[in-house]
Write a protein that holds these residues in place. Sequence first.
Motif, short mmCIF file in Angstrom:
data_model
loop_
_atom_site.label_atom_id
_atom_site.label_comp_id
_atom_site.label_asym_id
_atom_site.label_seq_id
_atom_site.Cartn_x
_atom_site.Cartn_y
_atom_site.Cartn_z
N GLY A 134 0.89 -1.23 0.19
CA GLY A 134 0.00 -0.15 0.12
C GLY A 134 0.94 1.19 0.06
O GLY A 134 1.85 1.17 -0.16
N SER A 135 0.20 2.61 0.12
CA SER A 135 0.83 3.65 0.03
C SER A 135 0.04 4.55 1.19
O SER A 135 -0.96 4.47 1.57
N ALA A 136 0.75 5.52 1.54
CA ALA A 136 0.39 6.27 2.67
C ALA A 136 -0.50 7.48 2.17
O ALA A 136 -1.42 8.25 2.72
N PHE A 137 -0.48 7.79 0.83
CA PHE A 137 -0.93 8.77 0.16
C PHE A 137 -1.67 8.31 -1.17
O PHE A 137 -1.02 7.24 -1.64
N THR A 138 -2.87 8.97 -1.64
CA THR A 138 -3.17 8.54 -2.91
C THR A 138 -2.41 9.55 -4.05
O THR A 138 -1.57 10.31 -3.80
N TYR A 139 -2.54 8.86 -5.13
CA TYR A 139 -1.86 9.50 -6.42
C TYR A 139 -2.17 10.81 -6.41
O TYR A 139 -1.31 11.86 -6.63
N GLU A 140 -3.60 11.05 -6.20
CA GLU A 140 -4.00 12.52 -6.26
C GLU A 140 -3.19 13.37 -5.38
O GLU A 140 -2.67 14.63 -5.59
N GLU A 141 -2.97 12.95 -4.12
CA GLU A 141 -2.39 13.73 -3.02
C GLU A 141 -0.72 13.73 -3.46
O GLU A 141 -0.35 14.91 -3.35
N TYR A 142 -0.11 12.74 -4.03
CA TYR A 142 1.33 12.96 -4.63
C TYR A 142 1.30 13.90 -5.63
O TYR A 142 2.18 14.82 -5.71
N ARG A 143 0.19 14.06 -6.31
CA ARG A 143 0.33 15.20 -7.33
C ARG A 143 -0.03 16.59 -6.70
O ARG A 143 1.05 17.41 -7.26
N ILE A 144 -0.64 16.68 -5.91
CA ILE A 144 -0.76 18.14 -5.03
C ILE A 144 0.59 18.40 -4.65
O ILE A 144 1.31 19.57 -4.64
N VAL A 145 1.64 17.49 -3.84
CA VAL A 145 2.65 17.74 -3.52
C VAL A 145 3.63 18.05 -4.44
O VAL A 145 4.59 19.35 -4.23
N ALA A 146 3.85 17.39 -5.47
CA ALA A 146 4.99 17.45 -6.89
C ALA A 146 4.49 18.83 -7.04
O ALA A 146 5.62 19.64 -7.34
N ASP A 147 3.22 19.27 -7.42
CA ASP A 147 2.94 20.62 -8.16
C ASP A 147 3.02 21.55 -7.31
O ASP A 147 3.75 22.54 -7.83
N GLU A 148 3.10 21.60 -6.13
CA GLU A 148 3.20 22.80 -5.08
C GLU A 148 4.72 23.02 -4.81
O GLU A 148 5.00 23.97 -4.92
N ALA A 149 5.24 21.68 -4.56
CA ALA A 149 7.02 21.84 -4.27
C ALA A 149 7.62 22.35 -5.40
O ALA A 149 8.34 23.30 -5.42
N HIS A 150 7.33 21.81 -6.72
CA HIS A 150 7.83 22.32 -8.05
C HIS A 150 7.37 23.93 -8.12
O HIS A 150 8.27 24.54 -8.70
N ARG A 151 6.22 24.07 -7.78
CA ARG A 151 5.93 25.70 -8.20
C ARG A 151 6.59 26.55 -7.34
O ARG A 151 6.78 27.61 -7.64
N ARG A 208 5.57 -1.30 -3.39
CA ARG A 208 5.58 -0.81 -4.92
C ARG A 208 4.50 0.28 -5.30
O ARG A 208 4.82 1.09 -6.08
N ASP A 209 3.28 0.31 -4.39
CA ASP A 209 2.39 1.47 -4.73
C ASP A 209 2.77 2.80 -4.41
O ASP A 209 2.53 3.54 -5.35
N ALA A 210 3.60 2.92 -3.47
CA ALA A 210 4.17 4.10 -3.14
C ALA A 210 5.07 4.75 -4.40
O ALA A 210 5.00 5.99 -4.69
N VAL A 211 5.91 3.60 -4.71
CA VAL A 211 7.02 3.83 -5.57
C VAL A 211 6.24 4.50 -6.92
O VAL A 211 6.65 5.67 -7.55
N ALA A 212 5.24 3.64 -7.30
CA ALA A 212 4.75 3.91 -8.75
C ALA A 212 3.81 5.25 -8.83
O ALA A 212 4.20 6.04 -9.78
N ASP A 213 3.22 5.59 -7.68
CA ASP A 213 2.48 6.71 -7.48
C ASP A 213 3.23 7.79 -7.64
O ASP A 213 2.95 8.88 -8.14
N ALA A 214 4.29 7.86 -6.63
CA ALA A 214 5.13 9.11 -6.45
C ALA A 214 5.81 9.48 -7.70
O ALA A 214 5.96 10.58 -8.08
N ALA A 215 6.36 8.31 -8.39
CA ALA A 215 7.17 8.39 -9.60
C ALA A 215 6.16 9.01 -10.84
O ALA A 215 6.64 9.86 -11.63
N ARG A 216 4.93 8.54 -10.96
CA ARG A 216 3.87 8.94 -11.83
C ARG A 216 3.84 10.60 -11.58
O ARG A 216 3.55 11.08 -12.52
N ALA A 217 3.53 10.81 -10.31
CA ALA A 217 3.13 12.26 -9.98
C ALA A 217 4.24 13.34 -10.33
O ALA A 217 4.19 14.23 -10.16
N GLY A 218 5.51 12.70 -10.60
CA GLY A 218 6.87 13.58 -10.77
C GLY A 218 7.86 13.97 -9.82
O GLY A 218 8.27 14.79 -9.78
#
Length: 451
Positions: free
Chosen positions: A209-226, A238-248
């Motif tokens: 499993g993963s501690a956050f959803t893909y949508e939440e990883y996206r929020i983090v990646a977008d705001e940190a990068h912004r 497995r899930d945490a790696v795939a979702d975080a990598a997919r979120a950028g």
Amino acid sequence: MPDTPAYVIKGKIIDGTLGPPIANGAIATRGERIEWVGEASALPESCRSPDYEVIDLPGRSILPGLIDGHIHISFGEARSEEELALYTPVEFRTLKAVWNARKVLQAGVTSAFDAATTYNIAQSVRDAIDSGMFEGPRLAVSGRQLTSHQGLEDSFPNGMEFPPGQAGVLIRSKDDLIEQIRYQVKDNVDAIKVSGSNDSFITPDSLDGSAFTYEEYRIVADEAHRLGRMCTVHARSRDAVADAARAGFDVIFHASFIDEEGIDWCLRNQCVIVPTLPLLVNAIAATGGSGNPANAGFQREVDAAIVNLGRAHQAGVPLAPGSESGWSPVPYGQWHARELQIFVDDLGMSPLQAIHAGTLGATRLFKRFGADIGRLEPGRYADLIVIDGDPGEDIALLQKPSRFDWIFKSGRPVDRTPPAPRRRMHYERHKMFLDGFYQYDEDEGRGVLRR
Ligand SMILES: [Zn+2]
């Protein structure tokens, strides 16, 4: 000695790239920077003046200073989660961190990524070093890691407050994610770190499993990068790696259970993986090896990681080494090049590829300084080590700082005098009365300690 230090150092040049070493090379430094690199016979006339101190010893290699992609300068070699999160006042932790930073530099590590701090200690240590107050590596710093109830760091029971000394901060909502990123950027972090999965040291179900959803990883990646910050994640599952990598996310720590999907997202989004296996490997070795049933979970993860990360490396995902120094299984100043050995022995890298991973390759973790470190090239900082022997043949040499003739940071030799030993204070503890049960043996007529 002129005010501006200038050196000519001769030996085999291993410059941090994947290009062939220069067997009879030379490097000239002037002030903080590298001035010239090439064949010793081609050393320019301008670098032959008496202003330059010449270092010319037989059989030496010259490399960029090492980069450790995962340390915790504020953790003080804690022996348990409780010792880290609950005990030792912040002021004493900070002074200890400065004392320990010197040991890291004296191991040839001229730059390091601090992958989660307690309080804001790592930022202060970074700035104290940069401002010239203390000796230590250049640091890039992530703040306290953002965790949900399912992530590493929320390790104490519900019903007690989340401890302020924990290297994490509890996130309760999507709004909290944004707020915490902006808060930490104000506290001047170089990177945001998310706790994307749990950990075998804390819970037996860390690997799913993963501690956050893909949508939440996206929020983090977008705001940190912004906000111009890098984005990193503790992800064993497995899930945490795939979702975080997919979120950028820029950096994935551990990635033990990465699969084809995760590898694909890492390649598409140019993520770098920092496996940081020395913590697990050392924890196993220090406690009876894989034969000890208590180590079965750790050993399973190491075995899986070697297979999965070997695949990631083969597929072209960049790997950088991390030591996890800051926990008691990996004391500061001793294990920083251990993962390079693992890269060679277990993941199929050549020594030269491993050196690249731990120098120029690891500059991917540094926004600040990234173009100024990691490679022996004119214009970059003169951060380098001079070694008796050839780590391009024997990578283990990098784990023996006593074999380093010189460590330079910013063009000046590092003082190699080790910090004086210190006593442990009573509050640096985990509060255990007795590790076992002192049972009464009726036949013997005396007490016996049983675990
Ligand atoms: Zn860590």
